[in-house]
Design an enzyme around this catalytic site. Sequence first.
Site, PDB file in Angstrom:
ATOM      1  N   ALA A  25       0.789  -1.229   0.000  1.00 43.78           N
ATOM      2  CA  ALA A  25       0.000   0.000   0.000  1.00 43.78           C
ATOM      3  C   ALA A  25       0.822   1.280   0.000  1.00 43.78           C
ATOM      4  O   ALA A  25       0.247   2.369   0.004  1.00 43.78           O
ATOM      5  CB  ALA A  25      -0.929   0.007   1.220  1.00 43.78           C
ATOM      6  N   THR A  26       2.150   1.180  -0.010  1.00 44.88           N
ATOM      7  CA  THR A  26       2.947   2.389   0.189  1.00 44.88           C
ATOM      8  C   THR A  26       3.349   3.094  -1.097  1.00 44.88           C
ATOM      9  O   THR A  26       3.959   4.158  -1.052  1.00 44.88           O
ATOM     10  CB  THR A  26       4.223   2.059   0.997  1.00 44.88           C
ATOM     11  OG1 THR A  26       4.964   1.041   0.317  1.00 44.88           O
ATOM     12  CG2 THR A  26       3.858   1.591   2.396  1.00 44.88           C
ATOM     13  N   TYR A 175       8.473 -12.994 -13.011  1.00 42.94           N
ATOM     14  CA  TYR A 175       7.364 -12.092 -12.718  1.00 42.94           C
ATOM     15  C   TYR A 175       6.076 -12.622 -13.343  1.00 42.94           C
ATOM     16  O   TYR A 175       5.025 -12.676 -12.690  1.00 42.94           O
ATOM     17  CB  TYR A 175       7.690 -10.700 -13.252  1.00 42.94           C
ATOM     18  CG  TYR A 175       6.622  -9.670 -12.989  1.00 42.94           C
ATOM     19  CD1 TYR A 175       6.515  -9.054 -11.748  1.00 42.94           C
ATOM     20  CD2 TYR A 175       5.729  -9.301 -13.995  1.00 42.94           C
ATOM     21  CE1 TYR A 175       5.540  -8.096 -11.507  1.00 42.94           C
ATOM     22  CE2 TYR A 175       4.752  -8.340 -13.755  1.00 42.94           C
ATOM     23  CZ  TYR A 175       4.664  -7.744 -12.519  1.00 42.94           C
ATOM     24  OH  TYR A 175       3.695  -6.799 -12.281  1.00 42.94           O
TER      25      TYR A 175
END
Length: 287
Positions: A25-26, A175
Amino acid sequence: MTASTPYHGTPRGALSGRTVLVTGATSGIGRAAALAVARQGARVVLVGRDPERLRTVTNEVARTAGPAPDAFRADFAELRQVRDLGERLRDRYPRIDVMASNAGGMFWSRTTTQDGFEATIQVNHLAGFLLARLLRERLAGGRLILTSSDAYTQGRIDPDDLNGDRHRYSAGQAYGTSKQANIMTAAEAARRWPDVLAVSYHPGEVRTRIGRGTVASSYFRFNPFLRSAAKGADTLVWLASAPAEELTTGGYYSDRRLSPVSGPTADAGLAAKLWGAGAAAVGDTAH
């Protein structure tokens, strides 16, 4: 969703009073999603790795929507921290209406975590999978939203080789494999957890901090043709708040539309096998 699925979703725009957990969330999509759901009245719970950036986003959400959200620090490269996070969240919240499993990264060279896993599959998939399992009872009647990517088509998921030891390491392929795993996990969660609306989504190509230390870093940070983080988070926020009857549990979404999944990613048998392998890997076979 089918009429038989015992799920009761939130009415459109009615996130007021709902508890929404956002991991990663940062920055980027996670930060944008946290701000957006806070503006819709949600009780936001932030999870991030960097304490300073976590404080910054906490203050930003409080200034934008108020009151200050709850914030928890956890590094998904350590499953011990994820288990501790799960305990803290279970103690704090009797119900989690939405879990947005968004934490992720891309690593230039092959890195092995202290848990013994290739870092990409652990941070992007296994850690979130473990956290969802730890919060299983809190998610009953709620939603599980997994951030994926159309890079899943580059994935080579093998439940018998989660670390990809049988192949030469490629940051892009690792990824893609982790994002492939997230799509398959959402589909399998929908089959195993009928009281949870589980979905995955593609945010589009977004300007974010992902890929630091890789050749992709400049592309994702400075390409003017990429989406803003807010645009990338749009489908996530919509999946959190749209009426349940408009959504297909287990589905993969892009730009608010259900998208077909191709190749091995659509194989239900392979997804079931991945689920079992993931549960064994994180040491949680209860669900």
